[in-house]
Structure formats: C-alpha cells, structure tokens
Motif scaffolding. Sequence first.
Motif, PDB file in Angstrom:
ATOM      1  N   HIS A 193       5.771 -10.039   8.229  1.00 22.05           N
ATOM      2  CA  HIS A 193       6.252  -9.117   7.475  1.00 22.05           C
ATOM      3  C   HIS A 193       7.141  -8.086   8.385  1.00 22.05           C
ATOM      4  O   HIS A 193       6.974  -6.862   8.125  1.00 22.05           O
ATOM      5  CB  HIS A 193       5.314  -8.406   6.710  1.00 22.05           C
ATOM      6  N   PRO A 235      -3.156  -6.447   3.875  1.00 19.03           N
ATOM      7  CA  PRO A 235      -2.591  -7.703   3.514  1.00 19.03           C
ATOM      8  C   PRO A 235      -1.283  -7.770   4.382  1.00 19.03           C
ATOM      9  O   PRO A 235      -0.714  -8.871   4.663  1.00 19.03           O
ATOM     10  CB  PRO A 235      -2.081  -7.809   2.023  1.00 19.03           C
ATOM     11  N   ASN A 254      -1.671 -14.027   6.795  1.00 21.86           N
ATOM     12  CA  ASN A 254      -1.554 -13.719   5.587  1.00 21.86           C
ATOM     13  C   ASN A 254      -0.124 -13.475   5.225  1.00 21.86           C
ATOM     14  O   ASN A 254       0.779 -12.982   6.253  1.00 21.86           O
ATOM     15  CB  ASN A 254      -2.186 -12.593   5.225  1.00 21.86           C
ATOM     16  N   ASP A 305       2.514 -12.268   2.078  1.00 20.66           N
ATOM     17  CA  ASP A 305       2.843 -11.710   0.613  1.00 20.66           C
ATOM     18  C   ASP A 305       4.188 -12.437   0.346  1.00 20.66           C
ATOM     19  O   ASP A 305       5.127 -12.064   0.837  1.00 20.66           O
ATOM     20  CB  ASP A 305       2.887 -10.341   0.611  1.00 20.66           C
ATOM     21  N   TRP A 322       7.344 -10.401  -0.824  1.00 20.41           N
ATOM     22  CA  TRP A 322       7.587  -9.360   0.420  1.00 20.41           C
ATOM     23  C   TRP A 322       9.226  -9.386   0.870  1.00 20.41           C
ATOM     24  O   TRP A 322       9.583 -10.617   0.989  1.00 20.41           O
ATOM     25  CB  TRP A 322       6.927  -9.496   1.713  1.00 20.41           C
TER      26      TRP A 322
END
Length: 818
Positions: free
Chosen positions: A41, A191, A240, A242, A245
């Motif tokens: 991310h 997350p 992880n 998302d 994202w």
Amino acid sequence: MTNGFWTLNEHGYFDAPGLSALVFHNAYPEGKQGGVELIQHGERIATCGDLRLSKAPGQWDVLPEMLGRDVAESDPGSEALASVTITGQLPGQKASYTLVVEPDGRSLRVSVDLDEPLPEPVAERLGFNLEIYPGSYCGKSFVMGDLASAEPVRRLFPQQANGPRLAGTDEGVEPAPLAEGSRFVAAPEDPMRRFEIASETGSLVLYDGRAMAQNGWFVLRELVAPGATTDAIVWIITPNADLSWRREPVIAVSQVGYHPEQVKQAIFELDARTETLENVVLERLESSGTIEVLSGVPERWGRFLRYDYAVFDFTAVHEPGLYRVRYGKQVTSPFEIHPQVYHHDVWQPTLATFLPVQMCHVTVKDRYQTWHGACHLDDALQAPAPHSHFDGYQQSASTDTAYEPYAHIPHLDRGGWHDAGDYDLAAGSQARTTHTLALIGELFAVDLDQTTVDQEAGVVFLHTPDGVPDIVEQVAHGVENLLGGYQAAGHSFQGIIANSIEQYVHLGDASTMTDNCIYDPELALEESEVTPEGCFSGEMDDRWAFTNRDTALEYLVAGALAASSRVLKDHLPALAETCLRTAVGIWDYEHSHEPVSQPGAYVPRGVEAQEVLAAAELLLTTGEARYGERLLALRPTIESQILRLGGPVARTLPVLNDKTFAAGFREAVAAAIVEFEGELRTNPFGIHFHPHIWGIGWQLLGYAVQLYQLWLAFPELIDREMVLRVVNFNLGCHPASSTSLVSGVGANSATVAYGINREDWSYVPGGVISGPALIRPDFPELKEPWPYLWQQTEYVIGGAANYIFCILAADRMLNPQD
C-alpha cells in the motif's frame, strides 16, 4: 505470468493489488536496499531478505553476493508457476545457495537451498533475515507463536530499542529476542500494514536491530538447521492486500513558490490505475479566506516509473500573493508568487546556519544553544602506510610526507566543514565547496552578515553580525583547511577522518570525539600534559590524515584557491595572497612533474578535467597568457565534456578573446544542449533523471551550477527553465512527495534528516538532503520522518553550496535588473 493474484511483471518482480515483491533488484543491503523486499500500500515495509551471519547486520558486516538471477514465467501448458531464482554466496564463508521466490495463492513462498551442508562455525551463525521498517510498525502490535500454541506472544513493537543486550556470545554483544515461534503476524489491527510469515522449516526469532545501532530495523530471522541443504529455509509470506486501495495523489509544487515570470506547474503523481482526472483549483489566500483564481483538468503526461503523471500549468498567473493548489481531497501548503520570492528565508538559512554549524575546529554557538564545542584540535596523525580505510580513504606504502605513521602532522587543526554526519574532511569535497562559495561571492556579491567568526579564539556566533560578509568568512574557513597540507608537506592531502568505526559512528557533540590533545607516544594511556606548545596525551584517538599526492586533486584545489583569492583580497589580503601563491605553485609543480594518481574517497578523476578548472581560475585571477594557452590546448577535453567542464571556461571567454575557440565552444554547447533537452523530456519534472543509489538532488544542483555559467555567456542557447526546474525539484517538485529537500525552507520541509543531530530526530536549518531515492526498478522513495537512510536524507556541504548558488542564479535570471 499470473497465478490469479500475483503477476510477474515486465520488470521481473511480483505485483498484486496494493502489493509489490522485489527480488534482488537492489544491491545495497548496508543501506537497507536489497534482497527480497515488500512494498505494501505504497510503503516499503520490509527489505534485505537474504542469508546473513548476524542477527542484526550492521553497515560493515559481511555482505552476501548475488551470482545470478533467473526470471521464469509461468508455463500455461504445465503447473509450473512464475518464479525468480537467485544464486548467491557469502564471501569467505563456504556458503553457496539458491533462493527461489514464487507465488503460493495470495502468499509468496521463499525457499533457500544450500549447495552443501554448512561448515563450522558458519553453521551456528547463518540464518535467513528479513528487515522490517520501524517507521511503519513502532506502536503497532505483533503476534508470535506456533500453529499449535495455545498462547502466542502478543506485544507492541517498541518505540525505541529497550534491550536487553546479551553478552558473552561468539559475536560479542547482541540483541535479545523480542519473541520466538513459527508464525509471525505484524500489525494485525492495521489492514494497511498487516502481514504474516510462517516458517515450514524452523523457528522464527524477532530482534530489534536498533539495539546494535540507531539506524537498525526490526529483524525477523531463522537459523539454518545443521546439515540442511534442500529447503533449508522455507517461508510463506502473506501480506494483506486491500483490493480497493489506491495511492493518494501527490501534488508536487515548490514549497517556497515562484517568480511571476517563470513557468509555474503543479505536477500530479497518480496511482497507475487512475482513470479519471479530477478538477484542479488554484486558490489565492486572502485575509477573508481563499479566492479561486484558476481551475481546470490537468493534462496527462503519461507513465513515469510506477506512477501516472499529469500537469496543471498556471504560468499565466502573475499577481503577487500566497497560493495553494487543490485536487480532490488533497491540498498543498501555501506558496508564494512574487518577484522577490527568493529574497528571504530561502538560501539564507544555508549560509547563516547550516554551514556555520558544520564548521570544524571551532565552538559554534547560537543564542542559548551550543551546536558543538571546539573539536578535533588534535588533528591529525599520519595514517598508517599502507592502509585501506573502511570509508574509502587509501594510503599507499609511501606517505609522500616527512612523517612516520602515527606521527602528528601540524597545521591541520584549522578550517574545514564536517561533511554531513561523518565529521570527515575530504579534500575533494572541501575544495569543491570552497570553490562554489567563492563563485557565489564573486558572481552574486552576497553581503549577508549574520555570523561572527573569531578564528583566533576558535568560536563562532550565529545570528551575530561582525562586519564581514558571511560568504567571505566561509570561503576563508574552507581555504584554511585546504592550505594545511601545503604548509605541512607541500601538497594537498586526500583528507582527514576518524581512525576507527567506533569514532566514525559517533553521535553527539563533535568536541567529544577525541580528547583534543595531540597524541604523544611517550605518555601513558591515561596521562596528559599541557605545555606552551599545546595539550598532549597518551590517548591515540586523533584522526588520521591520508596524505598521498594526486594530480587531479592538486588541480581541483588550485582552482578553488585561485577563485578564493579574488573573494578574500578586500577583507583578508594576506590569506588571499597565500591562496594565489599556493595555486600558482601547484600549477608550476604539476607542469614540471609527471601526473600521479592515488584513487580514494572524494578524490576527483580526470587530470585534464581538473586542469581545465585550475587554468580557468588562474587565468581569471592573474590574466597570465600561459593559462589561456593551456585552455586552448585543452579544447578537445573541454568540448567533449562541455556541460561538465564548460562553466568556468565560459567565464574566461572575454579574457581569452579567441574567436576561433569561442565559436567552437559555442557550437559544442549548442549541440550538447540539444541532446540534454531530449533527456529532460523523459520525465514530467524536466530534470536529468539518472539515479544510482542516492537521491539525485545534489547531482541536479551540480549541473545547474554549470548551466548558469554557460547561460551567462550564451543566454540564447540555455533555457533558464533548466535551472529553475532544478530549484523547484529541490524545493518540493519531485517524485514520492512534495517535501522541500532543504530543511526549514518552505512550508513543508525535511525536518528530520541525517545530520549531526539525527539521533534527536531533528535537523539543521538550511541543510540540503539528497532527496527521493529510486528503489529499483520503479519505486521512488523518501522515507519521512526517518533520519537513518543516508542515501535519502543526508546533508553534504557541496550540496549546500550548490543550492545557495542555484537560488541566487534563479533570482538573477528572473530579476536581471537587481
């Protein structure tokens, strides 16, 4: 090339929504770049996944060597998945291995095979490490346990290294484990930062690498089992993701602002999946609020590195005032549009604070604060011969001096600036900085007086005028250092540096690095005495001087001294005369002797290239024809490196008064600029983007200094925007963020940096960091706030001097009547 989640992309790394796994794309583990790396991310959260001997590897530990890298795409006709295979070894350790990274559902399987069982004592020390970025995890939780464990360890990543450290092991002091088990989960509550690692082959141990050095990271480690070969290590790594994202847009602008007449652009760094561009609004800040001045959709520029870019041009806005740019939820800090945008709080902190703070051999005071006491008054001992220093300095079997190894060399306890956080005085850096400061004094007539320098008392007071321009005093401090080698041995020394790693990594007041007493072998270790000649002790903590002559360095120093003499003559005529006499003596000696080469740290290469500089500055200082004749003879060298060497030569053209030479010089500049402009068009920032490991801010400033001097001679050939874009880059218009790379300058700047006070997570006003680094192949990174990646946030004196020059050059280009 895909397993339904991970894709092995064209750059040879694994990509997934919000995730990237780099596999040995980078080879700088001592700087936390290399091995297996995870980007989650938008943040590089882990690095240096590789075999290591230490639980918490330091900068000078044994480094693994990559011998080969093979990228295999998945085979649609079989069950074979895409993979990246590395072959490597640990030099001198009889440990050769193969490391494979391949997708495993939404996880990555990392396996290590050894070519043969490990020999003793390597078998007890070798393990697979993965280093975890503290800036992303301090204050977050982790879970460590076994799959069958009923009660795993649940703790917080500590904000600082709290210990304990263990003694009595084969490796000496080492960190105690934070936790141990076969399954590790980082930040289960977050997350954006959660990842899990499970070992199929042994026990994972978490260490805090900061227990060994402040620049350490957390380290997850598994020892190789005795006798293991195939699948000696197998980790399943599950970061992880998302799936929704998207990276927030970065609006890159100058944090200081713009002159009304220059090109003004906001550059938008966007997630590569951005389909629709939003409306941009330029707002002017008034006492009653904000006023919309201009709006529109930015123009797409295209892909650069891993991001898409768009540009919003507001060059047409000329009205002076404070402005900001709004794009969706993002809004910039305020910046100025004004003809005098560079007249206050821009270059001044660098000259009035940063450079004085870096001054060696003096006490530096600033109102209530003492930046450091008088330091290194015991400089310096003759370095042992031969010797290869851990920071790149080299001493050959001959010292080229009359001093025996470890003997005190006089005249070296004056002048110079600590270069960044290392405290060394490298002659190449000192000469380049002094030369640039001399040009600043000459070309821009800088008369700022905010520093009192009392060389005899050895004290400097910041923000205290003394009637002498600061630029003159800084040039004088530079030449005092450069002249020391000539007073002691008749030539420049490569430099002066700490004699041990323990000293080199010193954090704190520079005056405590040594006892400031000259080493006397006749005194006992704890003994000291003060005589009319000075303070002496039996403690051999004095820094070492590396003393071999190098012809290229000699010419560089000659050029710096010749230029400095012109700036010093009105205020310090005796010192100016010494500078010129020394510079002429260097020229005469080198022209009557064969060139010698002693490569080492910061020693320039290219004898003729440095001779060009010396000839140009000596011609400008003396007007003697012999220097001009040598420049004419060096024409092929000059024209072949015109954008690197042309600046000083351009300033000599009126003195040379040679139409043939001038015409050829102009033709070479014109041809080089055409090619150079093509390079600038390859990125949305319009700069020369060729990074290696370090950020490129200083590199850009260096070429802008040359371009300005060429502009003075050929304004019709040099677009001033080439220089102005470099200024904008360093003030915030760059990849990764929009942070000003000059500490304390602009609304949002690098206020945690790799300087002398980095352990305080602070900064030195006016220090210039190198800026975003390229994590290869395509991830621009500026970790902030984080003071321990020197390749991103370190200060250097040369970058500071070039920055002052470029700001003043920009102002002169935009305000020629001033």
